[in-house]
Design an enzyme around this catalytic site. Structure first.
Site, short mmCIF file in Angstrom:
data_model
loop_
_atom_site.label_atom_id
_atom_site.label_comp_id
_atom_site.label_asym_id
_atom_site.label_seq_id
_atom_site.Cartn_x
_atom_site.Cartn_y
_atom_site.Cartn_z
N ASP A 255 51.18 41.47 36.02
CA ASP A 255 51.08 40.47 37.08
C ASP A 255 50.44 39.19 36.56
O ASP A 255 50.38 38.18 37.25
CB ASP A 255 50.24 41.03 38.25
CG ASP A 255 50.28 40.15 39.48
OD1 ASP A 255 49.21 39.87 40.06
OD2 ASP A 255 51.38 39.69 39.86
N GLU B 117 50.60 31.03 32.26
CA GLU B 117 51.31 31.05 33.54
C GLU B 117 51.57 29.62 34.04
O GLU B 117 50.73 28.76 33.83
CB GLU B 117 50.45 31.79 34.59
CG GLU B 117 50.26 33.26 34.31
CD GLU B 117 49.25 33.89 35.26
OE1 GLU B 117 48.97 33.32 36.31
OE2 GLU B 117 48.75 34.98 34.92
N ARG C 60 43.80 39.44 34.06
CA ARG C 60 44.07 38.14 33.45
C ARG C 60 44.89 38.36 32.19
O ARG C 60 44.67 39.35 31.46
CB ARG C 60 42.75 37.43 33.06
CG ARG C 60 41.99 36.84 34.24
CD ARG C 60 42.68 35.61 34.80
NE ARG C 60 41.92 34.97 35.86
CZ ARG C 60 41.99 35.32 37.15
NH1 ARG C 60 42.77 36.33 37.52
NH2 ARG C 60 41.29 34.66 38.06
N HIS D 182 51.74 36.80 39.45
CA HIS D 182 50.33 36.71 39.83
C HIS D 182 50.18 36.91 41.34
O HIS D 182 49.66 36.06 42.05
CB HIS D 182 49.74 35.36 39.38
CG HIS D 182 48.25 35.42 39.20
ND1 HIS D 182 47.58 34.73 38.23
CD2 HIS D 182 47.31 36.08 39.88
CE1 HIS D 182 46.28 34.95 38.33
NE2 HIS D 182 46.09 35.79 39.33
N ARG E 237 31.37 48.11 30.49
CA ARG E 237 30.14 47.85 29.71
C ARG E 237 29.13 48.97 29.88
O ARG E 237 28.36 49.27 28.96
CB ARG E 237 29.53 46.50 30.14
CG ARG E 237 30.25 45.29 29.57
CD ARG E 237 29.71 44.03 30.14
NE ARG E 237 29.80 44.07 31.61
CZ ARG E 237 29.62 43.01 32.39
NH1 ARG E 237 29.36 41.85 31.86
NH2 ARG E 237 29.71 43.10 33.70
N THR E 238 29.08 49.56 31.07
CA THR E 238 28.05 50.60 31.27
C THR E 238 28.63 51.82 31.98
O THR E 238 29.64 51.73 32.69
CB THR E 238 26.92 50.05 32.18
OG1 THR E 238 27.53 49.65 33.43
CG2 THR E 238 26.22 48.87 31.54
#
Ligand code: 8YV
Length: 311
Positions: A252, A257, A228, A275, A172-173
């Site tokens: 992963d 899931e 994710r 995961h 974002r920045t």
């Protein structure tokens, strides 16, 4: 504050961690609440894992709930807006898992590029006697783009610097770091042979990696996702892997899931792990300790040690 001894536990923990929880709290599960609805009035805390959903309707049924403590850094499956509305604090377990996730990320990247799972199967099958294993791809000298330069992203970048790669990041920045900031995600993908996804999950980042970004990454490009499944348009990823739009991926995390799309199982250019980012003895013990310390601290002092910004 009165230490409420009854907690609602969502998700399972390793036996040694469960023993520590049981020593301090009376754990009830969702099934117990169904069987004995009166228990709901006693629950002061929810203990959960970051890959488990905390349903809104459950939160609404707990009038005495004060804290939702997750064992994990992600809080995308916790109803934060409802928690904020109810004055319920949400606490996660940041930092203690940074190294473990960074190690899994780099280990998976190297295994993907050097095709280690395929090489292991090749030797076990006795194929080495007949030919040499095909040449693979080096990490050294490559351009690596990191999507999400948070605490874990920085740990990955620091480790990758020792592999002689050119690093850039998107987020974002512009954090004014030593590494190049690229405000345009597709441009970062275009300029990278390796794209590592390590941004938070949730609605704001849903399908951030889509067909356009995958096309920009290109036929010599590799995707690594240790964040994710929701960050990637999985239908676009599967098509890109099947059609050679990108060279390969180390994943992963996935949609749905653990019942992931079986199309992944047919692909030779993808490394699949269940995961495992934080899944080491040492890291999970530290995460569980911080989760419990958050609850203890809340009930003793009215402050959690690592609260999440209200939703
Ligand atoms: C797993 C994670 O959720 O920390 C996170 O957000 O995704 C992982 O640590 C693990 O199941 C946490 O208990």
């Amino acid at each position: 504050r009165v230490m409420r001894k009854t907690v609602l536990q969502i998700g399972g923990f390793a036996p040694e961690i469960q023993a520590r929880i049981d020593a301090e709290f009376r754990c009830v599960g969702l099934a117990d609440l169904e069987r004995e609805p009166g228990l709901a009035t006693e629950v002061g805390a929810i203990l959960t894992r970051s890959n488990q959903e905390v349903p809104e309707d459950v939160v609404r049924r707990l009038p005495a709930l004060e804290i939702i403590a997750t064992c994990g850094v992600g809080y995308d499956l916790i109803p934060r807006a409802l928690a904020a509305e109810r004055g319920i604090v949400v606490a996660n377990t940041p930092d203690v898992l940074n190294a473990a996730v960074a190690e899994l990320c780099i280990g998976s990247l190297l295994a993907l590029l050097r095709r280690l799972p395929q090489a292991d199967r090749y030797v076990r099958a006795g194929a080495w006697k007949n030919a040499n294993f095909a040449l693979a791809t080096s990490l050294a000298g490559k351009h690596v783009g990191i999507v999400g330069m948070g605490r874990i992203g920085k740990e990955i970048a620091r480790r990758l610097e020792t592999f002689g790669v050119a690093l850039a990041y998107h987020g974002r920045t512009d954090q004014q770091l030593a590494w190049r900031y690229e405000p345009d995600l597709a441009a970062l993908a275009r300029d990278s042979e390796i794209l590592i996804v390590v941004a938070p999950g949730g609605a704001d980042t849903q399908h951030l990696i889509d067909a356009r970004v995958l096309h920009a990454l290109g036929p010599n490009g590799y995707l690594v996702n240790v964040a994710r499944g929701t960050l990637v348009d999985e239908a676009a990823l599967l098509a890109a892997l099947e059609q050679g739009t990108i060279a390969g991926a180390a994943l992963d995390v996935f949609d749905n899931e653990p019942d992931i799309d079986p199309r992944f199982f047919k692909l030779d250019n993808v490394l699949l792990t269940p995961h495992l980012g934080s899944a080491t003895h040492e890291t999970r013990a530290a995460m569980a300790q911080l989760m419990l310390d958050n609850v203890r601290s809340w009930f003793r002092s009215g402050r959690a040690l690592t609260p999440v910004e209200p939703g």
